[in-house]
Design an enzyme around this catalytic site. Sequence first.
Site, PDB file in Angstrom:
ATOM      1  N   GLU A 127      13.261   6.613  -2.027  1.00 59.06           N
ATOM      2  CA  GLU A 127      14.449   6.880  -1.236  1.00 59.06           C
ATOM      3  C   GLU A 127      14.071   7.173   0.215  1.00 59.06           C
ATOM      4  O   GLU A 127      12.896   7.447   0.501  1.00 59.06           O
ATOM      5  CB  GLU A 127      15.232   8.065  -1.833  1.00 59.06           C
ATOM      6  CG  GLU A 127      15.735   7.801  -3.233  1.00 59.06           C
ATOM      7  CD  GLU A 127      16.628   8.897  -3.788  1.00 59.06           C
ATOM      8  OE1 GLU A 127      17.173   8.707  -4.871  1.00 59.06           O
ATOM      9  OE2 GLU A 127      16.783   9.941  -3.104  1.00 59.06           O
ATOM     10  N   ILE A 336     -15.730 -11.331  11.845  1.00 64.21           N
ATOM     11  CA  ILE A 336     -16.544 -12.548  11.804  1.00 64.21           C
ATOM     12  C   ILE A 336     -15.833 -13.689  12.522  1.00 64.21           C
ATOM     13  O   ILE A 336     -16.450 -14.470  13.252  1.00 64.21           O
ATOM     14  CB  ILE A 336     -16.871 -12.912  10.346  1.00 64.21           C
ATOM     15  CG1 ILE A 336     -17.836 -11.869   9.751  1.00 64.21           C
ATOM     16  CG2 ILE A 336     -17.467 -14.314  10.242  1.00 64.21           C
ATOM     17  CD1 ILE A 336     -18.026 -11.971   8.259  1.00 64.21           C
ATOM     18  N   GLY A 338     -13.806 -13.331  14.950  1.00 63.23           N
ATOM     19  CA  GLY A 338     -13.632 -13.038  16.358  1.00 63.23           C
ATOM     20  C   GLY A 338     -12.203 -13.279  16.792  1.00 63.23           C
ATOM     21  O   GLY A 338     -11.244 -12.993  16.068  1.00 63.23           O
ATOM     22  N   GLU A 362       3.356   2.460  -4.202  1.00 63.44           N
ATOM     23  CA  GLU A 362       2.977   2.828  -5.581  1.00 63.44           C
ATOM     24  C   GLU A 362       1.931   3.942  -5.580  1.00 63.44           C
ATOM     25  O   GLU A 362       1.022   3.984  -6.407  1.00 63.44           O
ATOM     26  CB  GLU A 362       2.507   1.599  -6.365  1.00 63.44           C
ATOM     27  CG  GLU A 362       3.628   0.588  -6.532  1.00 63.44           C
ATOM     28  CD  GLU A 362       3.409  -0.402  -7.653  1.00 63.44           C
ATOM     29  OE1 GLU A 362       2.714  -0.051  -8.627  1.00 63.44           O
ATOM     30  OE2 GLU A 362       3.948  -1.514  -7.557  1.00 63.44           O
TER      31      GLU A 362
END
Length: 383
Positions: A127, A336, A338, A362
Amino acid sequence: MDLSLAPEQAAARRLAAEFVDREVAPYAAAADRAEEVDPAVVRKLGDLGFLGLTIDEADGGSGGDHLTYCLVLEELGRGDSSVRGIVSVSLGLVAKSIAAHGTPEQKTRWLPGLCAGDLLGAFALTEPDHGSDAGALRTRAVRDGDDWLISGAKVFITNGTLADVILLFARTGGPGPRGITAFLVPADSAGLTRRRIHGKLGLRGQDTAELALDRVRVPDSARLGAADAGFDLALRALAKGRMSVAAGCVGIAQGSLDAALGYAAQREQFGKPIAGHQLVQQLLAGIAVDTAAARLLVWQVADLIDRGQPFATESSVAKLFATEAAVRAANNALQIFGGYGYIDEYPVGRYLRDARVATLYEGTSQIQQLLIGRALTGVSAFK
């Protein structure tokens, strides 16, 4: 890494991988940009039996064990976490709850359609003012003869505007978790308003909604389980749901590794492919280790469930590690790539955005730590 997968489990994994490579991954970037997954994918998931995994065939499901379920969710997570979320919620939280706690009439009404992909389910617990403290929810259901009238609000509800049935939790008793009841609310009920949430950081293709309920009338036959026992039902569903989220995050980590390996092999800097640079190999090794460890933690939970053993703490461990590992994996993959990692032509930026929210829903990473701490010490930090 197949370890000791049974032939039928390995076959399900291959089927899921082929489906993802053909029907999911090629459209993930477009779904992310448009903030909408093609709804036709739901029926395709049903046709393959993925929306009926672990549900008895007598109830319209496709059977199978929880490890097979996790293998399929891993592949879907590798392709597009927004699609994985459809299965995690409609099957993992809603259909499994109906299968476990529903009356014969409820099973007949909802399970065949949910498992076939003809119907879609949503799980409405969170909620606006109550996320981690779900036991304090304010949505209320009051008796009116043989019916219940439900009023209140829910937020961050996956499948919320597309669902045909909403597993909704409302207060029917006094304050606290013991005064909550679960209801199966048809989505076409009078007084129910649904609004899709746009502008999310991640899971942009996933249908996420706000729900408003103004004296929504449902018969007592829509009650799932006993009155005032809904919170325990929600916790049992979420214990398995955390495994689902973790499995999807293994897919994100594996997808990050696959993408980074491919890019590092063809991208050249300083006269050679960047895969030959030590610090790039360090990043790749970190992704690989995180992926392997997360996968085994998820498989442990599935094995415990299939053997009928307690699994809630192990599920929290898997959810905590796999979600945080997916964030690290995607972040390292982006490093990696970039600057190209910032362009949505490549999947690593989306992987990072999708992984980040998995540490929140969750049960946040902090909630998982408290659940694990309670199991270790016998002392609850929630009181």
